[in-house]
Design a protein around this motif. Structure first.
Motif, mmCIF file in Angstrom:
data_model
loop_
_atom_site.group_PDB
_atom_site.id
_atom_site.type_symbol
_atom_site.label_atom_id
_atom_site.label_comp_id
_atom_site.label_asym_id
_atom_site.label_seq_id
_atom_site.Cartn_x
_atom_site.Cartn_y
_atom_site.Cartn_z
ATOM 1 N N TYR A 17 -4.543 8.192 0.968
ATOM 2 C CA TYR A 17 -5.272 7.120 1.665
ATOM 3 C C TYR A 17 -4.414 5.844 1.769
ATOM 4 C CZ TYR A 17 -9.477 9.967 0.785
ATOM 5 O OH TYR A 17 -10.410 10.970 0.718
ATOM 6 N N LEU A 18 -3.727 5.509 0.683
ATOM 7 C CA LEU A 18 -2.871 4.323 0.698
ATOM 8 C C LEU A 18 -1.697 4.495 1.658
ATOM 9 C CD1 LEU A 18 -2.905 3.451 -3.100
ATOM 10 C CD2 LEU A 18 -3.683 1.947 -1.237
ATOM 11 N N ALA A 19 -1.141 5.706 1.723
ATOM 12 C CA ALA A 19 -0.040 5.970 2.661
ATOM 13 C C ALA A 19 -0.518 5.811 4.098
ATOM 14 C CB ALA A 19 0.531 7.364 2.426
ATOM 15 N N ILE A 20 -1.712 6.298 4.381
ATOM 16 C CA ILE A 20 -2.283 6.151 5.731
ATOM 17 C C ILE A 20 -2.513 4.677 6.038
ATOM 18 C CG2 ILE A 20 -4.331 6.598 7.141
ATOM 19 C CD1 ILE A 20 -4.467 9.372 5.696
ATOM 20 N N ALA A 21 -3.067 3.940 5.077
ATOM 21 C CA ALA A 21 -3.287 2.499 5.280
ATOM 22 C C ALA A 21 -1.966 1.790 5.531
ATOM 23 C CB ALA A 21 -4.000 1.895 4.077
ATOM 24 N N GLY A 22 -0.949 2.123 4.749
ATOM 25 C CA GLY A 22 0.363 1.515 4.944
ATOM 26 C C GLY A 22 0.930 1.833 6.316
ATOM 27 N N LEU A 23 0.833 3.083 6.713
ATOM 28 C CA LEU A 23 1.343 3.512 8.015
ATOM 29 C C LEU A 23 0.612 2.786 9.147
ATOM 30 C CD1 LEU A 23 3.076 5.284 9.821
ATOM 31 C CD2 LEU A 23 1.458 7.159 9.425
ATOM 32 N N ALA A 59 0.841 -1.205 0.000
ATOM 33 C CA ALA A 59 0.000 0.000 0.000
ATOM 34 C C ALA A 59 0.876 1.255 0.000
ATOM 35 C CB ALA A 59 -0.936 0.002 1.207
ATOM 36 N N GLY A 60 1.895 1.269 0.847
ATOM 37 C CA GLY A 60 2.796 2.420 0.898
ATOM 38 C C GLY A 60 3.548 2.619 -0.398
ATOM 39 N N SER A 61 3.953 1.515 -1.011
ATOM 40 C CA SER A 61 4.659 1.581 -2.287
ATOM 41 C C SER A 61 3.761 2.147 -3.385
ATOM 42 C CB SER A 61 5.157 0.184 -2.669
ATOM 43 O OG SER A 61 5.875 0.203 -3.870
ATOM 44 N N MET A 62 2.518 1.684 -3.429
ATOM 45 C CA MET A 62 1.573 2.224 -4.415
ATOM 46 C C MET A 62 1.317 3.702 -4.148
ATOM 47 S SD MET A 62 -1.203 -0.837 -5.154
ATOM 48 C CE MET A 62 -1.885 -0.787 -3.515
ATOM 49 N N ALA A 63 1.220 4.063 -2.875
ATOM 50 C CA ALA A 63 1.016 5.471 -2.526
ATOM 51 C C ALA A 63 2.161 6.322 -3.051
ATOM 52 C CB ALA A 63 0.903 5.620 -1.004
#
Length: 192
Positions: A149-155, A28-32
């Protein structure tokens, strides 16, 4: 890269329990990071926006973070495999029990440190997104929102993977350090 893709594919395989939330959080963080870099590139040279160099710096770092987080997912998966092997070690003699316990404790510490490092990377992706929010090509608004949103999910996913391992670490000094480090990463954002 091939090992990273294998780790990613294991996340998609519900019958494979060797790769889980830590790797998924990194993906998720990588996609973000990829989306943030794209928005930065789409903002270059646009009238009324920041100089191209501003967006170039964001795009370059976002691309680096894309790779670092993809690698982080593979490392998380490998870390889990090490701890799984440690639990299968012989424990018939007192020496074997001590050796097993030592390997497990070392592995548990590593199982918390890896997602903590990945949480820092996801936090950096979120910071890049927040920098862009101030001035970017608004034609890419949904891309920036999805990246955020993806960065938050990854975090959040990385943080959960740190927390799940803490009760298994016997050294309370290490636990306290990891808790404090995680709190510092999360305090920089509203996603704690």
């Amino acid at each position: 890269m091939e090992e990273n893709i294998k780790a990613f594919l294991r996340v998609l395989d519900a019958s494979d329990n060797s790769t889980g939330g830590g790797t998924a959080a990194c993906v998720a963080g990588s996609m973000a990071a990829g989306l943030i870099g794209m928005v930065a590139r789409l903002s270059m040279g646009k009238d009324g926006l920041e100089p191209t160099a501003h967006y170039e710096r964001i795009a370059v770092r976002a691309e680096e973070l894309t790779h670092e987080l993809f690698d982080g997912g593979r490392i998380d998966s490998e870390t889990y495999a090490v701890i799984s092997s440690a639990y299968k070690m012989a424990q018939e003699t007192p020496e074997q029990k001590r050796a097993r316990s030592t390997v497990i404790q070392k592995g548990m510490k590593h199982c918390a440190e890896v997602p903590l490092a990945n949480a820092r990377l996801c936090r950096e992706v979120l910071s890049l997104a927040d920098t862009l929010v101030e001035n970017f090509n608004t034609n890419a608004t949904s891309d920036l929102q999805c990246g955020r949103y993806l960065a938050i999910a990854g975090l959040k996913g990385c943080a959960a993977n740190v927390r799940i391992n803490l009760p298994h670490i016997k050294d309370q000094v290490v636990v306290k350090r990891l808790e404090d480090d995680l709190a510092a990463v999360l305090s920089e954002t509203e996603v704690a």
